[in-house]
Scaffold this active site. Structure first.
Site, short mmCIF file in Angstrom:
data_model
loop_
_atom_site.label_atom_id
_atom_site.label_comp_id
_atom_site.label_asym_id
_atom_site.label_seq_id
_atom_site.Cartn_x
_atom_site.Cartn_y
_atom_site.Cartn_z
N LYS A 1 0.91 -1.04 0.30
CA LYS A 1 -0.14 0.39 0.09
C LYS A 1 0.99 0.84 -0.21
CE LYS A 1 -3.45 2.21 3.13
NZ LYS A 1 -4.41 2.20 3.66
N GLY B 1 -5.05 -2.19 5.19
CA GLY B 1 -4.00 -2.88 4.68
C GLY B 1 -4.57 -4.14 4.68
N ARG B 2 -5.29 -4.45 5.88
CA ARG B 2 -5.69 -5.90 6.57
C ARG B 2 -7.18 -5.89 5.74
NH1 ARG B 2 -4.30 -2.66 10.83
NH2 ARG B 2 -5.90 -1.19 12.15
N GLU C 1 -4.13 -6.32 15.35
CA GLU C 1 -4.08 -5.25 14.36
C GLU C 1 -5.24 -4.16 14.84
OE1 GLU C 1 -0.25 -4.26 11.87
OE2 GLU C 1 -2.12 -4.02 10.36
N LYS D 1 9.54 -0.14 14.32
CA LYS D 1 9.96 0.39 12.43
C LYS D 1 11.52 0.84 12.97
CE LYS D 1 6.15 -0.02 10.29
NZ LYS D 1 4.87 0.07 9.66
N HIS E 1 -3.52 -32.62 18.65
CA HIS E 1 -2.31 -33.60 19.20
C HIS E 1 -1.41 -32.84 19.48
CE1 HIS E 1 -4.84 -37.33 17.19
NE2 HIS E 1 -4.51 -36.61 16.43
N GLU F 1 10.44 -4.50 4.21
CA GLU F 1 11.05 -5.52 4.03
C GLU F 1 10.02 -5.65 2.49
OE1 GLU F 1 9.27 -4.07 7.17
OE2 GLU F 1 9.21 -6.54 8.44
O1 F6P Z 1 3.25 -2.18 9.63
C1 F6P Z 1 1.70 -2.70 9.52
C2 F6P Z 1 1.58 -2.41 7.99
O2 F6P Z 1 1.44 -1.15 8.34
C3 F6P Z 1 0.33 -3.75 8.21
O3 F6P Z 1 -0.99 -2.76 8.77
C4 F6P Z 1 0.13 -3.75 7.12
O4 F6P Z 1 -0.89 -4.13 6.35
C5 F6P Z 1 1.48 -3.56 6.22
O5 F6P Z 1 2.44 -3.17 7.16
C6 F6P Z 1 2.19 -3.90 4.73
O6 F6P Z 1 1.86 -2.39 4.59
P1 F6P Z 1 2.64 -1.71 2.86
O7 F6P Z 1 1.09 -2.60 2.20
O8 F6P Z 1 2.09 -0.16 2.90
O9 F6P Z 1 3.84 -2.40 3.29
#
Ligand code: F6P
Length: 561
Positions: A218, A279-280, A365, A524, A396, A224
């Site tokens: 987003k 995002g979620r 979240e 972060k 199990h 990452e």
């Molecule tokens: O760090 C949390 C977050 O902001 C989530 O809310 C989001 O889904 C995820 O990181 C990834 O964010 P992006 O889609 O901006 O890379």
């Protein structure tokens, strides 16, 4: 805002926990906390008929809960007192209910199948939503039909989605859930972790000239994702491709056009969405592109239609019959009045194996919050620790604790009546286990029953006396059971929307903003500070624990590179 508390004390004074409904629930819980579900069933043999509902092909049984009509009606009073019905209307009306980011919350617009306009600050967003969907349809048809080719003229055989959190968990979960509908010959991979193992082992399984990378973010700034995206592009170029070939192999899904261009992806190959999609909550947007590539646009549309059907139910059904509201209230009951701290998601369906991970982000979240909408710390518990994994594996592993542990862990059992395979015996065993577990959790087994059973099994009195207490189950452990007639795009869409709205309703009751995520920021920020310290040594003032950890890493690092 209706109640604009400006001070901490005012916020606390107006806390939902000081309200009439909350206090009535405390009194009710004190009177009823030891009532056993067995007695509820004995008193009301038709309980399961009344405490269940059919929504299209989804059957929900919530009768195995420690609550009776009086308790349900008090929970509904709480929902009234918290103005849940108004909260729902405000969300659909596009009000800026995400107050800390000053945004509306309109993932429901992404799956709006009606002709209704959806207004964001007086502009109908539906034409833009439909336009992106139509671009996705064209693009996915071209890739799936072999007309979108890689730089050597070969059809695409592998799709690698690079994203994390909401840009990963939803698409991964749905793609896996709908495996039975996947196009054979097109493999979809998901890379999210910053651990280099994730990207490098995926790249080992694909060929550069037949792979399409989707960079899904987003913000298009997530550390990452961007690190993995750069690694993928470097690898692609090392395989003999040129910069000009990147356009055939890299597409982006994002709200951030500038960053997409800066990365070097042709913005013609970008699929956009909007800041009113959290995002979620974004799998319904272009973030769902890997799903579309896997199962095709028609199936994706069915997924959207299933979610839309649940949206309609949610906005139009009175609270007492409203499924997301019912599930939300039951969750509140356990967390705020019976002391539960976690909630288990137990899909008895291997294809739903990523559902607990997905719901972990969706729920934790959203509702892992300590501050109410007025800026005061809450004086009650909010969202639970959500966890789980597919049955029957968990039986199990951790089910011992669910049955005999000291924690109260409400659970959702989710199963599919008709499997997507021909192994009928396997499936009957799976279903029998699912139904047996929720029954065992509810009924338990008394000392007398255990003694009787052991006697029938031929144990002598000494052994019975010694072992029987260990074999007692107190039972009265609550669960919901959700049965999908079949794991299809439509029913899956409805199921996911059911959970999304449940989470929202709980947020309304707890008076928190379910749509921001400030709690992820500090870590972060510290990670960027610590990154250079791994080479240069800990900064002045860093606490001793982190300082020693950094120094240990530095002293033990093999200087290979
Ligand atoms: O760090 C949390 C977050 O902001 C989530 O809310 C989001 O889904 C995820 O990181 C990834 O964010 P992006 O889609 O901006 O890379």
């Amino acid at each position: 805002m209706d109640n604009n508390y400006t001070t901490y004390d005012e916020g606390l004074m107006n806390s939902v926990a000081t309200g009439r409904a909350w206090r009535a629930l405390i009194a009710y819980s004190e009177k009823n906390k030891s009532v056993h579900m067995q007695n509820l069933f004995a008193r009301d043999p038709d309980r399961a008929k009344r405490y269940s509902a059919l929504f299209e092909d989804i059957y929900l049984d919530y009768s195995k809960n420690r609550i009776d009509d009086e308790g349900m009606s008090l929970l509904l009073d709480l929902a009234q007192e918290c103005d849940v019905a108004k909260g729902i209307q405000r969300m659909f009306a596009g009000e800026h209910i995400n107050i800390t980011e000053d945004r509306p919350v309109l993932h429901t617009a992404l799956r709006n199948r009606s002709d209704r306009a959806v207004l964001v600050d007086e502009t109908d967003v539906m034409p833009a939503v439909r336009k992106v969907l139509s671009r996705i349809e064209k693009f996915s048809n071209a890739v799936r039909g072999g007309r979108w080719q890689g730089h050597t003229g070969k059809a695409i055989s592998d799709v690698v989605n690079i994203g994390i959190g909401g840009s990963h968990l939803g698409p991964q979960m749905v793609t896996e859930a709908l495996q039975a509908y996947a196009q054979s010959g097109l493999r979809v991979h998901f890379v999210s972790n910053i651990d280099g193992v994730d990207i490098s082992r995926t790249l080992q399984t694909v060929n550069a000239d037949t792979t399409l990378f989707i960079i899904a973010s987003k913000s298009f700034t997530t550390q990452e994702t961007m690190t993995n995206a750069h690694a993928a592009r470097d690898w692609f170029l090392q395989q003999g491709a040129t910069e000009a070939d990147v356009a055939r192999h890299f597409v982006a899904v994002s709200t951030n056009r500038n960053e997409v261009a800066r990365f070097g992806i042709d913005t013609d190959n970008m699929f956009g969405f909007w800041n009113w999609v959290g995002g979620r909550y974004s799998l319904w947007s272009a973030i769902g592109l890997p799903i579309v590539l896997s199962v095709g646009f028609a199936r994706f549309s069915e997924l959207l239609a299933g979610a839309h059907a649940m949206d309609e139910h949610f906005r139009r059904t009175p609270l007492e019959q409203n499924l997301p509201v019912i599930l939300a209230l039951l969750g509140v009951w356990y967390i705020n009045f019976l002391g539960a701290r976690s909630h288990a998601i137990l899909p008895y369906a291997e294809h739903l194996r990523w559902l607990p991970d997905y719901l972990q982000q969706a729920d934790m979240e959203s509702n892992g919050k300590q501050t109410n909408l007025h800026g005061s710390f809450v004086d009650y518990q909010t969202g639970p620790v959500l966890w789980g994994s597919p049955g029957s594996n968990g039986q199990h592993a951790y089910f011992q604790l669910l049955h005999q542990g000291t924690h109260l862990v409400p659970a959702d059992f989710i199963a599919v009546v008709n499997p997507s395979h021909d192994l009928a015996t396997h499936h009957e065993l799976l279903l029998a286990n699912c139904l047996a577990q929720s029954e065992a959790l509810m009924l338990g087994r008394t000392l007398e029953q255990t003694t009787e059973q052991m006697r029938a099994d031929g144990y002598d009195d000494d052994t019975i006396q010694r072992l029987a207490p260990h074999r007692v189950f107190d039972g009265n452990r609550p669960s919901n059971t959700i049965l999908l007639r079949q794991l299809e795009p439509r029913s899956l869409g409805s199921l996911l929307a059911l959970y999304e709205h449940k989470i929202f309703v709980q947020g309304l009751i707890w008076d928190i903003n379910s749509f921001d995520q400030w709690g992820v920021e500090l870590g972060k920020q510290l990670a960027s500070e610590i990154l250079p310290e791994l080479n240069e040594g800990p900064a002045q003032g860093r606490n001793t624990s982190t300082r020693l950890l950094i120094e240990y890493c530095r002293s033990q690092t093999d200087k290979k590179h």
